[in-house]
Enzyme design. Structure first.
Site, PDB file in Angstrom:
ATOM      1  N   GLY A   1       0.830  -1.213   0.000  1.00  0.00           N
ATOM      2  CA  GLY A   1       0.000   0.000   0.000  1.00  0.00           C
ATOM      3  C   GLY A   1       0.856   1.250   0.000  1.00  0.00           C
ATOM      4  O   GLY A   1       1.818   1.352  -0.764  1.00  0.00           O
ATOM      5  N   GLU A   2       0.542   2.188   0.892  1.00  0.00           N
ATOM      6  CA  GLU A   2       1.285   3.460   0.902  1.00  0.00           C
ATOM      7  C   GLU A   2       2.748   3.277   1.301  1.00  0.00           C
ATOM      8  O   GLU A   2       3.550   4.201   1.187  1.00  0.00           O
ATOM      9  CB  GLU A   2       0.612   4.457   1.847  1.00  0.00           C
ATOM     10  CG  GLU A   2       0.643   3.997   3.276  1.00  0.00           C
ATOM     11  CD  GLU A   2       0.105   5.037   4.258  1.00  0.00           C
ATOM     12  OE1 GLU A   2       0.276   6.237   4.017  1.00  0.00           O
ATOM     13  OE2 GLU A   2      -0.482   4.625   5.269  1.00  0.00           O
TER      14      GLU A   2
ATOM     15  N   GLY B   1       4.894   1.228  -0.119  1.00  0.00           N
ATOM     16  CA  GLY B   1       5.742   0.817  -1.230  1.00  0.00           C
ATOM     17  C   GLY B   1       5.605  -0.644  -1.605  1.00  0.00           C
ATOM     18  O   GLY B   1       4.576  -1.270  -1.350  1.00  0.00           O
TER      19      GLY B   1
ATOM     20  N   ASP C   1      -3.525  -2.684  -9.515  1.00  0.00           N
ATOM     21  CA  ASP C   1      -3.664  -2.977 -10.953  1.00  0.00           C
ATOM     22  C   ASP C   1      -2.886  -1.956 -11.786  1.00  0.00           C
ATOM     23  O   ASP C   1      -2.245  -2.313 -12.782  1.00  0.00           O
ATOM     24  CB  ASP C   1      -5.140  -2.951 -11.351  1.00  0.00           C
ATOM     25  CG  ASP C   1      -5.952  -3.894 -10.497  1.00  0.00           C
ATOM     26  OD1 ASP C   1      -5.496  -5.026 -10.278  1.00  0.00           O
ATOM     27  OD2 ASP C   1      -7.031  -3.491 -10.029  1.00  0.00           O
TER      28      ASP C   1
HETATM   29  P1  AMP Z   1      -7.313  -3.331  -6.593  1.00  0.00           P
HETATM   30  O1  AMP Z   1      -7.706  -2.119  -5.803  1.00  0.00           O
HETATM   31  O2  AMP Z   1      -6.036  -3.146  -7.343  1.00  0.00           O
HETATM   32  O3  AMP Z   1      -7.380  -4.581  -5.806  1.00  0.00           O
HETATM   33  O4  AMP Z   1      -8.411  -3.513  -7.748  1.00  0.00           O
HETATM   34  C1  AMP Z   1      -9.701  -3.004  -7.668  1.00  0.00           C
HETATM   35  C2  AMP Z   1     -10.557  -3.501  -8.810  1.00  0.00           C
HETATM   36  O5  AMP Z   1     -10.724  -4.915  -8.709  1.00  0.00           O
HETATM   37  C3  AMP Z   1     -11.946  -2.895  -8.760  1.00  0.00           C
HETATM   38  O6  AMP Z   1     -12.085  -1.971  -9.802  1.00  0.00           O
HETATM   39  C4  AMP Z   1     -12.912  -4.072  -8.865  1.00  0.00           C
HETATM   40  O7  AMP Z   1     -13.842  -3.939  -9.884  1.00  0.00           O
HETATM   41  C5  AMP Z   1     -12.027  -5.282  -9.124  1.00  0.00           C
HETATM   42  N1  AMP Z   1     -12.424  -6.449  -8.307  1.00  0.00           N
HETATM   43  C6  AMP Z   1     -12.955  -6.452  -7.073  1.00  0.00           C
HETATM   44  N2  AMP Z   1     -13.201  -7.709  -6.651  1.00  0.00           N
HETATM   45  C7  AMP Z   1     -12.810  -8.539  -7.653  1.00  0.00           C
HETATM   46  C8  AMP Z   1     -12.788  -9.961  -7.827  1.00  0.00           C
HETATM   47  N3  AMP Z   1     -13.238 -10.797  -6.887  1.00  0.00           N
HETATM   48  N4  AMP Z   1     -12.285 -10.437  -8.981  1.00  0.00           N
HETATM   49  C9  AMP Z   1     -11.820  -9.609  -9.935  1.00  0.00           C
HETATM   50  N5  AMP Z   1     -11.816  -8.271  -9.846  1.00  0.00           N
HETATM   51  C10 AMP Z   1     -12.305  -7.720  -8.709  1.00  0.00           C
END
Ligand code: AMP
Length: 309
Positions: A208-209, A211, A239
């Site tokens: 997270g914040e 690193g 992501d």
């Molecule tokens: P992150 O914050 O990098 O974990 O990713 C957030 C994104 O993951 C959001 O935009 C969601 O739409 C997507 N997300 C949440 N839960 C899931 C899941 N179970 N499978 C796939 N994508 C998901």
């Protein structure tokens, strides 16, 4: 090595709550964040995902305008797009999932477009491990680099398939909590060793914040978190990070620990933009010049001289 990056993941609508406010349904999904992030590099990037008829034209056009190839995106008539809602706690490092509506995901038969079956880098974004494996099986030959992400939702209920997948990838990129959940080790160094023993040569643990850490055998690289004045919404940070990481490597056509050290910084810089606004807004607007400036800020933050004698 070619410059093709194949990305599997969700294209979604999210509803997010943070200490700073609440959104209605906004564009989200891991493939969306990964694609927007990778689009800043010289790569032919193709997305594999599934959406419903409620997925707005405006959002498809946004992704197309970033030169993302949507040939692998299926749209199901009369069905709804994957929906996720989450609430961040005060420290913004932890969150609770309020709702996950799989919707179209339950009917997802991923199809890798013919022109992406030779992609050098395959990035298996956070999804059902069965689907992640199906994509890998459709490649003509083993890609030069396979990167995967996952999250608690899949770790809890799909453990056998997840372990099979981990055994087939080169890089696993997960957050500290997920690394501990998979390995049952508290120390991240031990967790990374256990993950490497499961298959991947490279392990990236995001904090997270604070690193991210990159592990490869006995080598460890530590990237700082950029101290930011304002953080609004951490959704998609992981992501954006991995999208930038993969985009940079495919552009450089280099796969090594040294190249990955830079890729971790590039990914961290992209993630630092994402968290500054709700959803994908900051990532959409960011220019390459701004990215370069921020990478420079990372460099200055960690550069120091020392004389011991
Ligand atoms: P992150 O914050 O990098 O974990 O990713 C957030 C994104 O993951 C959001 O935009 C969601 O739409 C997507 N997300 C949440 N839960 C899931 C899941 N179970 N499978 C796939 N994508 C998901």
């Amino acid at each position: 090595m070619n410059n093709k990056l194949l990305v599997l993941g969700t294209m979604a609508y999210d509803a997010i709550e943070t200490p700073f406010g609440k959104t209605g349904k906004i564009l989200g999904g891991c493939a969306t964040y990964i694609g927007l992030s990778a689009s800043h590099f010289q790569t032919e990037c193709g997305l594999i995902s599934i959406i419903g008829s409620d997925f707005e034209e405006e959002h498809l056009n946004l992704l197309k305008s970033k030169n993302l190839d949507l040939g692998g995106v299926d749209q199901l008539e009369g069905e709804k797009t994957f929906f996720w809602s989450g609430k961040y706690h005060n420290d913004l490092n932890t969150r609770t999932t309020l709702e996950t509506q799989l919707n179209v995901l339950t009917k997802f038969n991923p199809k890798v477009p013919e022109n992406f079956k030779d992609a050098s880098i395959v990035l298996l974004g956070n999804l059902d491990p069965n689907i992640q494996l199906e994509v890998l099986d459709q490649m003509h030959k083993k890609p030069e680099l396979v990167i995967m992400d996952t999250m608690n939702f899949w770790i809890e209920s799909y453990r056998d398939k997840l372990d099979e997948l981990i055994g087939r990838v080169d890089v696993i990129s997960i957050n500290d909590e997920e690394a501990r959940q998979i390995t049952q080790k508290h120390s991240l160094v031990e967790a990374a060793q256990d993950l490497q023993a499961m298959g991947p040569k490279y392990v990236v643990i995001k904090k997270g914040e604070h690193g991210a850490l990159l592990f490869n055998g006995n080598d460890i690289f530590c990237a700082p978190g950029l101290p930011l004045e304002e953080v609004f919404d951490p959704t998609g940070a992981g992501d954006s990070f991995i999208g930038g990481f993969a985009g940079y490597l495919v552009q450089q056509k280099k796969i090594s620990f040294e190249a990955m050290k830079t890729a971790v910084i590039v990914g961290s810089a992209l993630a630092s933009f994402t968290v500054q606004e709700f959803g994908t807004s900051a990532l959409e607007k960011m220019t390459f010049e701004q990215l370069v400036q921020r990478i420079q800020a990372f460099k200055s933050l960690t550069e120091f001289e020392i004389e011991l004698i």
